[in-house]
Design an enzyme around this catalytic site. Structure first.
Site, PDB file in Angstrom:
ATOM      1  N   SER A  35      -4.150 -22.891 -30.169  1.00 44.22           N
ATOM      2  CA  SER A  35      -4.804 -22.093 -31.220  1.00 44.22           C
ATOM      3  C   SER A  35      -6.337 -22.242 -31.206  1.00 44.22           C
ATOM      4  CB  SER A  35      -4.262 -22.475 -32.597  1.00 44.22           C
ATOM      5  OG  SER A  35      -2.939 -22.004 -32.716  1.00 44.22           O
ATOM      6  N   LYS A  91       4.912 -26.810 -42.113  1.00 42.23           N
ATOM      7  CA  LYS A  91       5.041 -25.491 -42.760  1.00 42.23           C
ATOM      8  C   LYS A  91       5.905 -25.528 -44.027  1.00 42.23           C
ATOM      9  CE  LYS A  91       4.775 -22.904 -38.403  1.00 42.23           C
ATOM     10  NZ  LYS A  91       5.360 -21.825 -37.616  1.00 42.23           N
ATOM     11  N   GLY A 154      19.299 -19.455 -34.286  1.00 45.75           N
ATOM     12  CA  GLY A 154      18.573 -20.476 -35.024  1.00 45.75           C
ATOM     13  C   GLY A 154      18.707 -20.291 -36.517  1.00 45.75           C
ATOM     14  N   GLY A 276       7.256 -16.081 -26.353  1.00 45.75           N
ATOM     15  CA  GLY A 276       6.655 -15.958 -27.684  1.00 45.75           C
ATOM     16  C   GLY A 276       5.138 -15.922 -27.731  1.00 45.75           C
TER      17      GLY A 276
HETATM   18  P1  NAP Z   1      13.102 -26.006 -36.899  1.00 43.99           P
HETATM   19  O1  NAP Z   1      12.930 -25.624 -38.320  1.00 43.99           O
HETATM   20  O2  NAP Z   1      13.092 -27.447 -36.512  1.00 43.99           O
HETATM   21  O3  NAP Z   1      14.517 -25.356 -36.417  1.00 43.99           O
HETATM   22  C1  NAP Z   1      15.013 -25.633 -35.138  1.00 43.99           C
HETATM   23  C2  NAP Z   1      16.211 -24.740 -34.846  1.00 43.99           C
HETATM   24  O4  NAP Z   1      16.568 -24.939 -33.470  1.00 43.99           O
HETATM   25  C3  NAP Z   1      17.460 -25.049 -35.661  1.00 43.99           C
HETATM   26  O5  NAP Z   1      18.185 -23.872 -35.864  1.00 43.99           O
HETATM   27  C4  NAP Z   1      18.213 -26.002 -34.717  1.00 43.99           C
HETATM   28  O6  NAP Z   1      19.609 -25.973 -34.933  1.00 43.99           O
HETATM   29  C5  NAP Z   1      17.929 -25.377 -33.381  1.00 43.99           C
HETATM   30  N1  NAP Z   1      18.021 -26.310 -32.267  1.00 43.99           N
HETATM   31  C6  NAP Z   1      17.219 -27.371 -32.030  1.00 43.99           C
HETATM   32  N2  NAP Z   1      17.583 -27.974 -30.892  1.00 43.99           N
HETATM   33  C7  NAP Z   1      18.634 -27.270 -30.392  1.00 43.99           C
HETATM   34  C8  NAP Z   1      19.450 -27.413 -29.244  1.00 43.99           C
HETATM   35  N3  NAP Z   1      19.255 -28.413 -28.362  1.00 43.99           N
HETATM   36  N4  NAP Z   1      20.432 -26.505 -29.032  1.00 43.99           N
HETATM   37  C9  NAP Z   1      20.625 -25.494 -29.906  1.00 43.99           C
HETATM   38  N5  NAP Z   1      19.886 -25.307 -31.034  1.00 43.99           N
HETATM   39  C10 NAP Z   1      18.912 -26.209 -31.278  1.00 43.99           C
HETATM   40  O7  NAP Z   1      12.007 -25.322 -35.961  1.00 43.99           O
HETATM   41  P2  NAP Z   1      11.260 -23.935 -36.231  1.00 43.99           P
HETATM   42  O8  NAP Z   1       9.990 -24.183 -36.954  1.00 43.99           O
HETATM   43  O9  NAP Z   1      12.258 -23.005 -36.815  1.00 43.99           O
HETATM   44  O10 NAP Z   1      10.838 -23.496 -34.736  1.00 43.99           O
HETATM   45  C11 NAP Z   1      11.812 -23.034 -33.818  1.00 43.99           C
HETATM   46  C12 NAP Z   1      11.142 -22.614 -32.518  1.00 43.99           C
HETATM   47  O11 NAP Z   1      10.327 -21.459 -32.733  1.00 43.99           O
HETATM   48  C13 NAP Z   1      10.229 -23.685 -31.925  1.00 43.99           C
HETATM   49  O12 NAP Z   1      10.448 -23.756 -30.532  1.00 43.99           O
HETATM   50  C14 NAP Z   1       8.838 -23.164 -32.209  1.00 43.99           C
HETATM   51  O13 NAP Z   1       7.917 -23.603 -31.231  1.00 43.99           O
HETATM   52  C15 NAP Z   1       9.065 -21.659 -32.130  1.00 43.99           C
HETATM   53  N6  NAP Z   1       8.021 -20.893 -32.867  1.00 43.99           N
HETATM   54  C16 NAP Z   1       7.185 -20.095 -32.143  1.00 43.99           C
HETATM   55  C17 NAP Z   1       6.209 -19.365 -32.808  1.00 43.99           C
HETATM   56  C18 NAP Z   1       5.268 -18.481 -32.012  1.00 43.99           C
HETATM   57  O14 NAP Z   1       4.195 -18.131 -32.530  1.00 43.99           O
HETATM   58  N7  NAP Z   1       5.629 -18.075 -30.816  1.00 43.99           N
HETATM   59  C19 NAP Z   1       6.077 -19.441 -34.199  1.00 43.99           C
HETATM   60  C20 NAP Z   1       6.971 -20.250 -34.909  1.00 43.99           C
HETATM   61  C21 NAP Z   1       7.946 -20.985 -34.225  1.00 43.99           C
HETATM   62  P3  NAP Z   1      20.349 -26.990 -35.949  1.00 43.99           P
HETATM   63  O15 NAP Z   1      20.401 -26.299 -37.278  1.00 43.99           O
HETATM   64  O16 NAP Z   1      21.669 -27.160 -35.305  1.00 43.99           O
HETATM   65  O17 NAP Z   1      19.544 -28.253 -35.960  1.00 43.99           O
END
Ligand code: NAP
Length: 312
Positions: A35, A91, A154, A276
């Site tokens: 960022s 967040k 997710g 992304g």
């Molecule tokens: P979070 O709140 O920690 O949620 C993680 C999610 O991933 C949960 O649904 C979790 O499932 C699942 N998960 C984690 N490890 C897994 C695995 N080994 N196999 C299957 N499912 C798994 O994280 P978040 O903030 O939602 O972020 C999620 C992703 O989006 C991250 O990689 C982040 O970098 C990305 N993101 C990208 C942007 C962008 O601007 N491109 C913006 C925001 C987020 P459970 O419920 O089973 O734990």
């Protein structure tokens, strides 16, 4: 070469001094964040049109979750930062802090990624939904949200924000997939409570027990963290899905690594796929618009993230 921006800490804030308008991203860890080069490239471009932006600068800080409240007080009271971005794990935590007023648009998401300084504290926005819909439009220009069917992988903060945005964009039906049934069901319940009968239909997708009415060409969005590590399992088996309904595209919110196992599988199957990075750019565009109230140069931000990723 990685981003030239140093990583600051809470301790650095005690002796912090910057004469211009300061912005920053706070996370834990924060080493991965691109960022700073993205926003500083935009600010340099904006300064060519309006010299006031020449004194604006965007920094990055590693702040532990337990320190977030006190850090936000310092950023506000002593150090007078104008705007902040929050990334993992801040967040959701920020929404419960008394110095953060969550805006009505961000309230149903329960997570904020952009803070704007006010006289008494911070207003908390969520620009990830704007980032997702504009990032998707850029990468899948033929995709029409209105009336579409989306398979959302997710149930964490990113999935929640994506679901709310897909509702705003008038998707017809969301199919939820998540590793843990309990968190998936919580998301389903939250969406039903938020939308009632005025939003997309929300259903659970189980490929072992496939529904008969799955759309022929759904869009797949990965909002899980599965794929950050090369050893992570696939969040969905696209080959099994394609046997039932061939996706029209696969969008993975992860951009580092640039190609996750899910995107590699999509490409191997000939399904259009994108990471992304475009979402990152557009959530940043919206944040900078909120802080600056000026037109933000998307191209400069896009070029800066491409350069930062290539340097890794
Ligand atoms: P979070 O709140 O920690 O949620 C993680 C999610 O991933 C949960 O649904 C979790 O499932 C699942 N998960 C984690 N490890 C897994 C695995 N080994 N196999 C299957 N499912 C798994 O994280 P978040 O903030 O939602 O972020 C999620 C992703 O989006 C991250 O990689 C982040 O970098 C990305 N993101 C990208 C942007 C962008 O601007 N491109 C913006 C925001 C987020 P459970 O419920 O089973 O734990």
């Amino acid at each position: 070469m990685t981003s030239p921006e140093p990583i600051y800490t809470l301790a650095d804030l005690d002796t912090w001094s910057f004469p211009g308008t300061a912005l920053a991203v706070l996370g834990h860890p924060i080493k991965h964040s691109i960022s700073p080069p993205m926003h500083n490239a935009a600010l340099a471009k904006m300064a060519e049109r309006d010299s006031k932006f020449a004194s604006w600068k965007y920094f990055r800080f590693d702040i532990a979750p337990d320190d977030l409240h006190v850090a936000l007080e310092k950023f506000h009271d002593c150090k007078r930062f104008t705007g902040l971005n929050l990334t993992v794990p801040h967040k959701i935590i920020a929404c419960g802090l008394r110095n953060v007023a969550v805006t009505p648009d961000a309230a149903p998401i329960g997570a904020v990624n952009t803070l704007m300084r006010t006289e008494h504290g911070w207003n908390g926005f969520n620009t990830d939904g704007y980032g997702l819909s504009n990032g998707l439009r850029e990468r899948f220009p033929d995709f029409k949200f209105d009336g579409s069917e989306v398979i959302l992988l997710g149930a964490g903060g990113a999935a929640r924000g994506a679901a709310i945005e897909l509702g705003i964009q008038k998707c017809k039906r969301l199919w939820l997939v998540n590793r843990t049934a309990e968190t998936r069901d919580q998301l389903l319940h939250m969406l039903e409570m938020t939308w009632g009968s005025n939003g997309p239909t929300v259903q659970i997708l189980d490929l072992n027990n496939p529904p008969k009415d799955l759309a022929t060409n759904p869009l797949v969005i990965n909002a899980t963290s599965a794929g950050l590590k090369p050893t992570d399992p696939l969040p969905i088996d696209l080959a099994a899905l394609a046997a039932l309904a061939r996706p029209k595209g696969v969008y993975d919110m992860i951009y580092n690594p640039p190609e996750t196992p899910l995107l590699a599988q999509a490409r191997a199957l000939g399904i259009p796929a994108a990471n992304g990075l475009s979402m990152l750019v557009y959530q940043g565009v919206r944040a900078l618009e909120i802080w600056s109230n000026a037109t933000v140069p998307v191209d400069a931000m896009r070029e800066a993230v491409a350069k930062a990723m290539a340097a890794r």
